[in-house]
Structures are given as C-alpha cells and as structure tokens.
Scaffold this motif. Structure first.
Motif, PDB file in Angstrom:
ATOM      1  N   SER A 255     -34.887 -48.099 -21.160  1.00 12.60           N
ATOM      2  CA  SER A 255     -34.199 -47.073 -20.361  1.00 12.60           C
ATOM      3  C   SER A 255     -35.124 -45.880 -20.155  1.00 12.60           C
ATOM      4  N   PRO A 256     -36.124 -46.006 -19.283  1.00 14.33           N
ATOM      5  CA  PRO A 256     -37.089 -44.914 -19.093  1.00 14.33           C
ATOM      6  C   PRO A 256     -36.453 -43.702 -18.418  1.00 14.33           C
ATOM      7  N   MET A 257     -36.909 -42.532 -18.818  1.00 14.89           N
ATOM      8  CA  MET A 257     -36.487 -41.306 -18.157  1.00 14.89           C
ATOM      9  C   MET A 257     -37.002 -41.313 -16.717  1.00 14.89           C
ATOM     10  N   PRO A 258     -36.186 -40.943 -15.728  1.00 12.93           N
ATOM     11  CA  PRO A 258     -36.672 -40.884 -14.351  1.00 12.93           C
ATOM     12  C   PRO A 258     -37.898 -39.993 -14.234  1.00 12.93           C
ATOM     13  N   SER A 259     -38.846 -40.412 -13.425  1.00 11.03           N
ATOM     14  CA  SER A 259     -40.144 -39.738 -13.351  1.00 11.03           C
ATOM     15  C   SER A 259     -40.039 -38.275 -12.960  1.00 11.03           C
ATOM     16  N   GLU A 260     -39.035 -37.918 -12.128  1.00 10.57           N
ATOM     17  CA  GLU A 260     -38.957 -36.534 -11.671  1.00 10.57           C
ATOM     18  C   GLU A 260     -38.561 -35.560 -12.769  1.00 10.57           C
ATOM     19  N   PHE A 261     -38.048 -36.090 -13.896  1.00  7.31           N
ATOM     20  CA  PHE A 261     -37.655 -35.211 -14.990  1.00  7.31           C
ATOM     21  C   PHE A 261     -38.721 -35.104 -16.085  1.00  7.31           C
ATOM     22  N   ARG A 262     -39.733 -35.940 -16.038  1.00  9.29           N
ATOM     23  CA  ARG A 262     -40.698 -35.977 -17.141  1.00  9.29           C
ATOM     24  C   ARG A 262     -41.529 -34.702 -17.250  1.00  9.29           C
ATOM     25  N   LYS A 263     -41.747 -34.033 -16.131  1.00 14.43           N
ATOM     26  CA  LYS A 263     -42.547 -32.811 -16.160  1.00 14.43           C
ATOM     27  C   LYS A 263     -41.701 -31.561 -16.369  1.00 14.43           C
ATOM     28  N   SER A 264     -40.380 -31.741 -16.472  1.00 13.59           N
ATOM     29  CA  SER A 264     -39.499 -30.592 -16.702  1.00 13.59           C
ATOM     30  C   SER A 264     -39.687 -30.062 -18.116  1.00 13.59           C
ATOM     31  N   LYS A 265     -39.555 -28.755 -18.244  1.00  9.23           N
ATOM     32  CA  LYS A 265     -39.656 -28.119 -19.563  1.00  9.23           C
ATOM     33  C   LYS A 265     -38.446 -27.211 -19.747  1.00  9.23           C
ATOM     34  N   PRO A 266     -37.533 -27.574 -20.663  1.00 11.56           N
ATOM     35  CA  PRO A 266     -37.568 -28.788 -21.484  1.00 11.56           C
ATOM     36  C   PRO A 266     -37.123 -30.005 -20.686  1.00 11.56           C
ATOM     37  N   ALA A 267     -37.632 -31.157 -21.074  1.00 12.28           N
ATOM     38  CA  ALA A 267     -37.241 -32.410 -20.426  1.00 12.28           C
ATOM     39  C   ALA A 267     -35.913 -32.890 -21.009  1.00 12.28           C
ATOM     40  N   PRO A 268     -35.081 -33.535 -20.202  1.00 11.82           N
ATOM     41  CA  PRO A 268     -33.788 -34.049 -20.706  1.00 11.82           C
ATOM     42  C   PRO A 268     -33.988 -35.322 -21.515  1.00 11.82           C
ATOM     43  N   ARG A 269     -34.611 -35.205 -22.672  1.00 11.28           N
ATOM     44  CA  ARG A 269     -34.933 -36.371 -23.488  1.00 11.28           C
ATOM     45  C   ARG A 269     -33.663 -37.014 -24.037  1.00 11.28           C
ATOM     46  N   GLY A 270     -33.599 -38.318 -23.977  1.00 13.38           N
ATOM     47  CA  GLY A 270     -32.472 -39.068 -24.531  1.00 13.38           C
ATOM     48  C   GLY A 270     -31.320 -39.288 -23.562  1.00 13.38           C
ATOM     49  N   VAL A 271     -31.318 -38.591 -22.423  1.00 15.03           N
ATOM     50  CA  VAL A 271     -30.193 -38.721 -21.497  1.00 15.03           C
ATOM     51  C   VAL A 271     -30.192 -40.102 -20.842  1.00 15.03           C
ATOM     52  N   ALA A 272     -31.343 -40.538 -20.337  1.00 16.67           N
ATOM     53  CA  ALA A 272     -31.418 -41.861 -19.710  1.00 16.67           C
ATOM     54  C   ALA A 272     -31.014 -42.946 -20.700  1.00 16.67           C
ATOM     55  N   ASN A 273     -31.382 -42.777 -21.964  1.00 17.33           N
ATOM     56  CA  ASN A 273     -31.036 -43.762 -22.996  1.00 17.33           C
ATOM     57  C   ASN A 273     -29.530 -43.842 -23.205  1.00 17.33           C
ATOM     58  N   ARG A 274     -28.895 -42.685 -23.338  1.00 12.05           N
ATOM     59  CA  ARG A 274     -27.452 -42.674 -23.577  1.00 12.05           C
ATOM     60  C   ARG A 274     -26.685 -43.139 -22.344  1.00 12.05           C
ATOM     61  N   ARG A 275     -27.182 -42.780 -21.166  1.00 11.57           N
ATOM     62  CA  ARG A 275     -26.547 -43.256 -19.938  1.00 11.57           C
ATOM     63  C   ARG A 275     -26.611 -44.784 -19.849  1.00 11.57           C
ATOM     64  N   MET A 372     -23.118 -38.288 -18.236  1.00  7.95           N
ATOM     65  CA  MET A 372     -23.959 -37.361 -18.994  1.00  7.95           C
ATOM     66  C   MET A 372     -25.129 -36.976 -18.096  1.00  7.95           C
ATOM     67  N   PRO A 373     -25.070 -35.794 -17.482  1.00  7.52           N
ATOM     68  CA  PRO A 373     -26.095 -35.400 -16.511  1.00  7.52           C
ATOM     69  C   PRO A 373     -27.423 -35.039 -17.165  1.00  7.52           C
ATOM     70  N   TYR A 374     -28.460 -35.029 -16.347  1.00  9.99           N
ATOM     71  CA  TYR A 374     -29.799 -34.639 -16.805  1.00  9.99           C
ATOM     72  C   TYR A 374     -29.903 -33.118 -16.806  1.00  9.99           C
ATOM     73  N   LYS A 375     -29.239 -32.497 -17.768  1.00  9.49           N
ATOM     74  CA  LYS A 375     -29.293 -31.037 -17.890  1.00  9.49           C
ATOM     75  C   LYS A 375     -29.562 -30.681 -19.343  1.00  9.49           C
ATOM     76  N   PRO A 376     -30.810 -30.371 -19.695  1.00 12.13           N
ATOM     77  CA  PRO A 376     -31.168 -30.135 -21.096  1.00 12.13           C
ATOM     78  C   PRO A 376     -30.317 -29.039 -21.734  1.00 12.13           C
ATOM     79  N   GLY A 377     -29.811 -29.329 -22.919  1.00 13.77           N
ATOM     80  CA  GLY A 377     -28.997 -28.374 -23.650  1.00 13.77           C
ATOM     81  C   GLY A 377     -27.516 -28.481 -23.364  1.00 13.77           C
ATOM     82  N   TYR A 378     -27.160 -29.126 -22.259  1.00 11.71           N
ATOM     83  CA  TYR A 378     -25.758 -29.215 -21.869  1.00 11.71           C
ATOM     84  C   TYR A 378     -25.241 -30.652 -21.872  1.00 11.71           C
ATOM     85  N   GLU A 379     -25.993 -31.569 -22.451  1.00 10.65           N
ATOM     86  CA  GLU A 379     -25.603 -32.974 -22.424  1.00 10.65           C
ATOM     87  C   GLU A 379     -24.262 -33.201 -23.119  1.00 10.65           C
TER      88      GLU A 379
END
Length: 471
Positions: A255-275, A372-379
């Motif tokens: 379940s890889p994180m979508p590429s457009e989020f990988r350069k975000s700081k902070p990145a939404p780590r774990g969201v793609a996995n849980r989704r 569970m949206p790709y929004k770091p801190g608000y998952e």
C-alpha cells in the motif's frame, strides 16, 4: 435619441408601473437612477446590450420604463432559476451529507474532501466558492491535491464518498495454526469476537525487528487477524515468509503512499496503509469483530485485547508517552467520557492517538463512507467523524481510563548501514556471506567493496586484515 444632457427619468406614481418599478428598484441604481446626466448615457447604453448588438437605436426616455420592465422580467426569471439551483445544491450539501444526519461537527468546518478549517465558521462557504470558481485555489491548498487525486480515480473525502483504493494483496492466510494460546487450546476461544489488528509499516532498518517484537506479543492473543500494510510499491517476499512463519491469520498487502504526498512535510505516513486495510475489510464484507490500529513500534499490555474485544461502538483508553504531556487520555466522570486531555488540540473534535481507540465493525458498517483522508495530524479525528461518533457513545476502558495499556514507544530511525567488506570474502567459507545477504533483505545493512567504513575483524583485541581470517 437620448442625449447626454437629458436628466435621468424619475419613477412616476402610476397604477400600471408601481409593481414594475418595485421589482426594478435595485436595477435602477446600476442603470443611472439618481446619477449625473453624463453618467446616464453610459449606464443607459449598458442596460440595452441586445439593441446595440442588432444596430437598433436606444429607446427614448419615454419608452425606458416599458422596455426596462420587460428586460428586467426576463432577468428576474433567470435570477430566480439560478437561486433555485443554488438552493437545491445547498440542500444536498447540508442535508444529504453524513454530517447533517447526526454525524456533523461542532468544532469547526469540514467539507466533503476532508479539508477541515477549525473554529472559523467559513469552511463550508469557502468550499462552495472553490467549487464554483468564485475563489482561486492556492497552489499549496490541500483541495488542489484532492482534485488531482480524483483525476487519478481515488477519493479522499471523509463525507459523501466511499473508499475506492487499489488493493494489492501480497500473501494471505486465514488459517490460525497456533495449537495453544495462553496455556489453552485454540478451540477454547472459538466464541470470542475477532480483533482485526491493522499494522501500517514501511521499509527501514528497524522494520523487521519491530514486526518480530510485535508478532511475539500477538501470538498470545486469541482470535486475532493481522492486517499488515507495507508502504512499498512491490511485495516484499522476505516479509511474506516472516508473517507466514508465525501461524497467526494474516493478510499482507502493498500500500504505497501516493507520490504527490511523499514530498509533503509532514507527510501523511500510514494513511495509505490504513486505507488499504479498510478497503480489505470492505471487500471481504466483514461486519463482525473489532477494528484496532496498532503501529509496529508500540508496546501493548495483553489486557488491552481482552478489554477492546467487547467494544459495542467505539472504546477509548489512555496512551502513554504521547508528546509533551507524555499521555493522551479521555477525561471520564461518572463512567462517561466528557472531554479529552491531549497536548495538541488544534481544533480536533477527537484529540486522541491512533492507538487510543477501537471500533466495532458492526457499528462501522452502518457508515459506508468511512474514510481516513491524507491530512497529517487529523487522521484519527477525521476517521472518527466519518463514522458519526458522538461523545456519549464512547466506552471508556482501562479502569475508566486510569490505566495505560498501550505505550507510544518509538525507535529512532537510522539509515541502513553500509559496511566495506570485499565480496570475495562473502562466500561459503564463513558465516558473513549468508548473514549480510539476510541483513540486506531485511533492509538493515549491506556489504560493499568500496563504500562505508572498513569492517573491523579482530581476535584477542587486535584487528587483522580481512584476508587473514577469511581467505
């Protein structure tokens, strides 16, 4: 022909035109009513564009009320039609969405794409403006990323949309091969609800040891299905072998994180996995049991599993070692959750850690648009919003939230080590060849002929050359 020297026409009191002028009162302000005579020619011309387009003359002063009245009537019908369309959109937005059906928020504004603007009262209005094009979307606004993701066939909203994730199962085994669990035969636990334990993970040098440590805790938990979602494009065969060896029912998915989020700081780590895990549960049509998100670097008390197994809707409990307060915990009075203690609120209605709650799948199945949206801190917050949670539905665990049954322990991640050790010595003449091949598969360390610090091999406190011991 009208002249620049004519004075603007004042409305006359007549039975025929009273009603018409009442409708046109607002239009007259923009078409020269009460203005200077030089401005009237410009405004009078602007109010009759259809006559200018055909080359006809503009109406005389005496004819203005009748012609304007007819044009204003058509304009009024158009405006009324537009207002009806807007009203229908508002009704659909505010009353059809899950928020308005008992799932709304009381702490801020949140739109259908998981864009949450806490406590400003403008989130919904701004979302509508963005959709209608009334406001320019900033390049760094999360709504832009949401639109981009929709174009790629993925939905990120918390409301109004179900998950539609691409799901790649690497390996799966529903069979529980453990004979005894906590000194009892496996059959003794047959009537217990199943706990679906979701573990997001990602390649790093600590990944395998942490998964092993977690696995040896889960081996003591009966009726557990382990969903391991790895943040990697391809399946990890080493991880397949590892998970299969424990005998715990499991599903391993990439379940890889979508590429457009990988350069975000902070990145939404774990969201793609849980989704991905949520999508797996949906595809399997599992509506019984309990869902729990358990990271691979946490520490778990075995009593936690006994307590969350009987969750009716959503249970909550303290998590230790969280941020500045070193704890995140619901506040309980008279056996009911009334508030939350957490060092980072940030407008969240549910300021809890991901490891601090469990959800009944029977309850969650009532909300097909769980997300569970790709929004770091608000998952956590947005996930719990998507299932319509109310504070009076929360079931406090851990002796009314006085005991810590899960700790947010963390390992400091380091890059995979590289050791300079010549490949000619990594053959079958010693154990080092097989060892480093295994370490490389686990992402822990690798040997190189030219990179990294030279490996020191010693005997009796004195180092010798590699060839001295290995050739």
């Amino acid at each position: 022909m009208p002249s620049a020297y004519y004075q603007p026409l004042e409305p006359q009191a007549s039975d025929d035109n009273d009603e018409r002028w009442a409708i046109e009162d607002d239009d007259e302000q923009s078409c020269g009513q009460g203005g200077r005579s030089s401005q009237y020619q410009h405004q009078h011309t602007r109010c009759y564009p259809q006559l200018l387009a055909t080359g006809d003359q503009l109406p005389s002063m005496g004819m203005a009320p009748r012609l304007r009245s007819a044009w204003s009537c058509r304009r009024s019908y158009s405006i009324m039609l537009l207002l009806i369309v807007i009203c229908v959109c508002f009704v659909g937005y505010f009353f059809v969405s899950p928020q308005s059906s008992g799932q709304g928020n009381d702490g801020g504004a949140e739109d259908a794409n998981g864009i949450y603007e806490p406590h400003n009262g403008k989130g919904k209005r701004r979302h509508i403006k963005l959709i209608l094009g009334m406001e320019k979307i900033p390049q760094d606004h999360p709504f832009k990323a949401t639109i981009s993701k929709r174009n790629h066939g993925r939905i990120h909203g918390t409301n109004g949309h179900a998950l539609d994730e691409p799901l790649h199962i690497c390996s799966e085994s529903p069979e529980d091969r453990r004979v005894y669990i906590q000194d009892k035969p496996r059959s003794a636990y047959a009537q217990l609800p199943v706990i679906y334990f979701v573990t997001p993970t990602y390649p790093r040098r600590e990944q395998i040891p942490e998964l092993k440590r977690l696995a040896y805790t889960l081996l003591h938990v009966p009726r557990l299905y382990w969903l391991v979602a790895n943040d990697q494009e391809r399946c990890d065969t080493f991880l397949d072998t590892l998970l299969s060896g424990f005998g715990i029912p499991y599903a391993h998915m990439a379940s890889p994180m979508p590429s457009e989020f990988r350069k975000s700081k902070p990145a939404p780590r774990g969201v793609a996995n849980r989704r991905a895990a949520l999508q797996w549960l949906h595809q399997q049509n599992i509506t019984n049991g309990v869902l729990y998100f358990g990271d691979d670097d946490n520490t778990y008390d075995l009593r936690l599993f006994s307590e969350i197994r009987q969750t009716q809707r959503v249970s909550m409990f303290p998590v230790g070692l969280i941020a500045e307060y070193a704890v995140s915990v619901p506040v309980v009075r008279d056996g009911k959750v009334v508030a939350f203690l957490d060092s980072w609120v940030a407008g969240r209605r549910w300021p809890v850690d991901m490891a601090g709650f469990a959800v009944s799948l029977a309850y969650m199945s009532q909300y097909p648009n769980v997300n569970m949206p790709y929004k770091p801190g608000y998952e956590e917050d947005l996930f719990l919003r998507s299932i319509g949670l109310r504070i009076d539905q929360i079931e406090p665990k851990g002796a009314n939230c006085t005991e810590i049954l899960v700790w947010h322990t963390q390992t400091k991640n380091k890059k995979s080590a590289v050791v300079r050790l010549e490949s000619e010595f990594l053959d079958g003449r010693s154990n080092l060849g097989a060892l480093f091949r295994s370490l490389k598969l686990m992402g822990v360390a690798s040997a190189s002929d030219s990179e990294g610090p030279v490996a020191t091999i010693s005997k009796n406190g004195k180092s010798k050359s590699h060839s001295f011991f290995l050739s």
